[in-house]
Design an enzyme around this catalytic site. Sequence first.
Site, PDB file in Angstrom:
ATOM      1  N   CYS A  45       1.002  -1.329  -0.029  1.00 58.00           N
ATOM      2  CA  CYS A  45      -0.110   0.019  -0.022  1.00 58.00           C
ATOM      3  C   CYS A  45       0.737   1.153  -0.159  1.00 58.00           C
ATOM      4  CB  CYS A  45      -0.837  -0.175   1.323  1.00 58.00           C
ATOM      5  SG  CYS A  45      -2.098  -1.182   1.303  1.00 58.00           S
ATOM      6  N   THR A  46       1.945   1.218   0.647  1.00 57.42           N
ATOM      7  CA  THR A  46       2.931   2.375   0.803  1.00 57.42           C
ATOM      8  C   THR A  46       3.302   2.704  -0.555  1.00 57.42           C
ATOM      9  OG1 THR A  46       3.405   1.705   3.062  1.00 57.42           O
ATOM     10  CG2 THR A  46       4.850   3.290   1.846  1.00 57.42           C
TER      11      THR A  46
END
Length: 211
Positions: A45-46
């Site tokens: 997600c980062t």
Amino acid sequence: MALRLGDIAPDFSAETTEGTINFHEYLGTGWGVLFSHPADYTPVCTTELGAVAKLKDEFSKRNTKVIALSVDGLESHRLWIDDINETQNTVVNFPIIADQDRKVSELYDMIHPNSNENFTVRSVFVIGPDKKIKLIITYPASTGRNFDELLRVIDSLQLTANYSVATPANWKHGEDVVVAPAIKTEDIPGKFPKGHKVIKPYLRMTPQPDL
């Protein structure tokens, strides 16, 4: 009940990293992308949020707003954004919804118990100016999304919303498109003056009409 293409995207109010938003008001008269993340501080997600931040100009060119969602809270989101900005060499420039009560996640069927009972899957919804859902893609938590593909799909959706065409496999902006079957071959020159090619009676190609 699961959402389907053509359904009105459910409206909601939510707290985000950029304040309280009403979803339909946030989208305004343009296009929108709502995409969910299993949780804050997850590695894939980062990278995804960093990638989207870097594509802001591309989304803006397409009159498209993006908004993310995670089931964690605002303070967690804000601290995570610091990490995203640092590790991805960018600045997060779109809101992230805090969905601790899972209201939005459940509204959009983003939690799939057979995958994980606690976290959202990687859902993507593209929403048109009419507030109808134009695209739904669901990824497993282990697979990062391809945002170049998402831009390609938005290009196709916006083109085909305005012209009687469809886009073939692997089409990219600027390439030839398929004339819709409803258009008679003899009517093609009047509608598509750039020319056309009849490959089969049901497969007619023409240059992209809005260029």
